[in-house]
Write a protein that holds these residues in place. Structure first.
Motif, PDB file in Angstrom:
ATOM      1  N   UNK A 239       0.566   3.733 -18.186  1.00 35.59           N
ATOM      2  CA  UNK A 239       0.977   4.758 -17.214  1.00 35.59           C
ATOM      3  C   UNK A 239       0.411   4.456 -15.827  1.00 35.59           C
ATOM      4  N   UNK A 240      -0.856   4.006 -15.769  1.00 39.88           N
ATOM      5  CA  UNK A 240      -1.447   3.660 -14.477  1.00 39.88           C
ATOM      6  C   UNK A 240      -0.736   2.472 -13.846  1.00 39.88           C
ATOM      7  N   UNK A 241      -0.396   1.480 -14.661  1.00 36.70           N
ATOM      8  CA  UNK A 241       0.331   0.325 -14.136  1.00 36.70           C
ATOM      9  C   UNK A 241       1.713   0.728 -13.626  1.00 36.70           C
ATOM     10  N   UNK A 242       2.379   1.649 -14.338  1.00 34.32           N
ATOM     11  CA  UNK A 242       3.681   2.118 -13.866  1.00 34.32           C
ATOM     12  C   UNK A 242       3.543   2.867 -12.540  1.00 34.32           C
ATOM     13  N   UNK A 243       2.479   3.683 -12.427  1.00 30.36           N
ATOM     14  CA  UNK A 243       2.257   4.405 -11.161  1.00 30.36           C
ATOM     15  C   UNK A 243       1.998   3.437 -10.012  1.00 30.36           C
ATOM     16  N   UNK A 244       1.189   2.399 -10.282  1.00 32.91           N
ATOM     17  CA  UNK A 244       0.944   1.400  -9.237  1.00 32.91           C
ATOM     18  C   UNK A 244       2.231   0.681  -8.854  1.00 32.91           C
ATOM     19  N   UNK A 245       3.041   0.387  -9.857  1.00 35.26           N
ATOM     20  CA  UNK A 245       4.309  -0.281  -9.574  1.00 35.26           C
ATOM     21  C   UNK A 245       5.210   0.609  -8.715  1.00 35.26           C
TER      22      UNK A 245
ATOM     23  N   UNK B 210       3.890   0.542  -5.192  1.00 35.27           N
ATOM     24  CA  UNK B 210       4.221  -0.712  -4.523  1.00 35.27           C
ATOM     25  C   UNK B 210       5.690  -0.755  -4.116  1.00 35.27           C
ATOM     26  N   UNK B 211       6.553  -0.234  -4.978  1.00 39.86           N
ATOM     27  CA  UNK B 211       7.974  -0.204  -4.624  1.00 39.86           C
ATOM     28  C   UNK B 211       8.230   0.727  -3.454  1.00 39.86           C
ATOM     29  N   UNK B 212       7.573   1.902  -3.447  1.00 33.83           N
ATOM     30  CA  UNK B 212       7.736   2.823  -2.326  1.00 33.83           C
ATOM     31  C   UNK B 212       7.202   2.209  -1.030  1.00 33.83           C
ATOM     32  N   UNK B 213       6.073   1.511  -1.134  1.00 36.89           N
ATOM     33  CA  UNK B 213       5.523   0.840   0.039  1.00 36.89           C
ATOM     34  C   UNK B 213       6.449  -0.263   0.534  1.00 36.89           C
ATOM     35  N   UNK B 214       7.016  -0.988  -0.395  1.00 35.99           N
ATOM     36  CA  UNK B 214       7.955  -2.040  -0.018  1.00 35.99           C
ATOM     37  C   UNK B 214       9.168  -1.459   0.698  1.00 35.99           C
ATOM     38  N   UNK B 215       9.696  -0.341   0.177  1.00 35.91           N
ATOM     39  CA  UNK B 215      10.847   0.289   0.821  1.00 35.91           C
ATOM     40  C   UNK B 215      10.485   0.768   2.221  1.00 35.91           C
TER      41      UNK B 215
END
Length: 354
Positions: free
Chosen positions: A123-129, A132-137
Motif C-alpha cells: 500500500x505504501x509503494x502504491x501511494x508513493x507511485x 510520483x505520477x501526480x508529480x510527473x503530471x
C-alpha cells in the motif's frame, strides 16, 4: 458371429502406463538392491580403512563411477515425472498454506504478521507511485506552461517586456509591504502580551527574560527580592486607603524612574495621543513593552536608512535596559565594539544581497 473388439480408451492407456512404470521402478529397485548386496559382501571381506587418504580414494572412485554411469530415466510415456511434479506441487502448496494460515484453516490468512506487513508495504509503494505520477503530471504541465510563456515572450516587444517586469516588481513590493505590516503587527502583539511583563520583571530585579514565563501584574507590583524571587503580595484592608495610595505613588515613581513618564504625560511639549491608555493602565508591563517597541522601531529605521553602511545603523541608547540586553542575548543586535551606548541590529540580509 464374432464379437467386435472393445476400443482402447484413455483410461486403459493410463492404466497400462502405470503398470509399466511400476514394473520399471521395481526392476530398478532390484538392481540397486543387488549392487548394495555386492557392496556389503565386498566390505565384509575387505580390510578396514586405516587412513584418510584411503577413504578419500574410495570416495573419489565411487563418485567417478557414479558420474560415468547412465542416469535412470523413465520411458517416454511413464507417469513417474507427472507423479513427481504432483508431489512437489502438493508439498509447495502445503508449505504455503502453513506459512499463511499457520496450518489452521479457521484462522484467516490476513492475521499473519508477515502477510500484513507485506500488504502495508504494498500500500505504501502504491501511494508513493501515485505521488510520483501526480508529480510527473504537474511537472509536465509546468513545462508546457513555461514553454508557452517563452513562446509568448518571444513575440513581445521590448516595451511590453519592460512593462511586464515593472508590473512584477510592483506586485512583489505590494506583497512585501503586506507581509511586513503583518509581521510588525504580530511583533507588537507579542511584545505587549508576552515579552513586556518578562522585560519588566528583569528591570525590577527579577529573573532574565525566559526565566519566568508567566509573569503576573501582582508579581510586578510586589517586586522581587535580592535573589530574584517574587515577593508575596500582602492583602490591604479597606481601612488603609491612605497607605494603599502611598504605596501606589511609590510604585508610580519607580516606573517613572526606570522607564520615564508615559508619552502623553511628558513635559516636552509633545501632544497627547488619544490612543494611549488611561493613566491607570500605565504599569510596569506596559512601560517595558512601550520601551521595547520604541527601541525596535528606532533600530529598524536606522538600519533601513543606513543603506548598507554599518556605522550609520547604530542608535544611541540612554541606558542599558532589559530590552537592549534581550536583543543582544537573542543575537538580533549587538553593541558598538568601543561604545556601549550605541546599538544596532544585525543585518541578516546583507550576506544574501552580497
Amino acid at each position: 458371429m464374432e464379437q467386435e473388439p472393445r476400443p482402447i480408451t484413455h483410461d486403459d492407456l493410463h492404466a497400462t502406463y502405470v503398470e509399466r512404470s511400476i514394473r520399471e521402478l521395481q526392476r530398478a529397485v532390484q538392481e540397486e538392491e543387488g549392487v548394495l548386496a555386492e557392496l556389503r559382501r565386498g566390505v565384509a571381506g575387505a580390510a578396514p580403512v586405516t587412513s584418510a587418504a584411503t577413504s578419500l580414494s574410495i570416495m573419489t572412485t565411487a563418485y567417478k563411477a557414479a558420474a560415468r554411469s547412465d542416469p535412470f530415466l523413465p520411458f517416454a510415456d511413464s507417469v513417474l515425472p507427472a507423479l513427481l511434479a504432483l508431489r512437489k506441487t502438493h508439498g509447495v502448496l502445503a508449505e504455503s498454506q502453513a506459512y499463511l494460515g499457520g496450518g489452521d484453516e479457521s484462522k484467516p490468512a490476513s492475521s499473519t504478521p508477515a502477510l500484513d506487513q507485506a500488504r502495508k508495504k504494498l500500500a505504501m509503494d502504491k501511494a508513493r507511485l501515485d505521488d510520483q505520477r501526480a508529480l510527473q503530471i504537474a511537472l509536465e504541465a509546468r513545462i508546457v506552461a513555461l514553454r508557452s510563456g517563452l513562446e509568448t515572450r518571444s513575440t513581445m516587444s521590448a516595451a511590453e517586456k519592460r512593462q511586464e517586469a515593472l508590473d512584477t516588481l510592483h506586485t512583489k513590493k505590494r506583497n512585501y509591504d503586506r507581509d511586513t505590516a503583518a509581521l510588525l503587527k504580530s511583533l507588537k502583539q507579542f511584545i505587549q502580551e508576552r515579552l513586556g511583563p518578562m522585560l519588566a520583571a528583569e528591570e525590577l530585579g527579577g529573573p532574565v527574560v525566559g526565566g519566568m514565563v508567566d509573569v503576573q501584574a501582582d508579581d510586578l507590583a510586589a517586586g522581587f527580592s535580592s535573589q530574584g524571587k517574587p515577593r508575596k503580595v500582602s492583602s490591604v484592608s479597606a481601612a488603609s486607603g491612605k497607605a494603599s495610595k502611598k504605596k501606589e505613588d511609590r510604585r508610580q515613581r519607580r516606573i517613572d524612574e526606570i522607564w520615564g513618564p508615559r508619552a502623553g504625560a511628558r513635559g516636552d511639549g509633545g501632544e497627547e495621543n488619544d490612543d494611549n491608555e488611561d493613566d491607570g493602565d500605565w504599569d510596569e508591563a506596559t512601560a517595558a513593552a512601550a520601551e521595547m517597541q520604541e527601541l525596535t522601531e528606532e533600530l529598524l529605521n536606522a538600519l533601513a536608512s543606513a543603506g548598507g553602511d554599518s556605522s550609520a545603523a547604530y542608535v544611541t541608547i540612554a541606558r542599558e535596559s532589559a530590552a537592549a540586553r534581550f536583543l543582544v542575548r537573542s543575537r538580533a543586535a549587538h553593541f558598538h565594539p568601543r561604545d556601549a551606548t550605541r546599538l544596532r541590529l544585525v543585518d541578516f540580509g546583507r550576506e544574501l544581497d552580497d
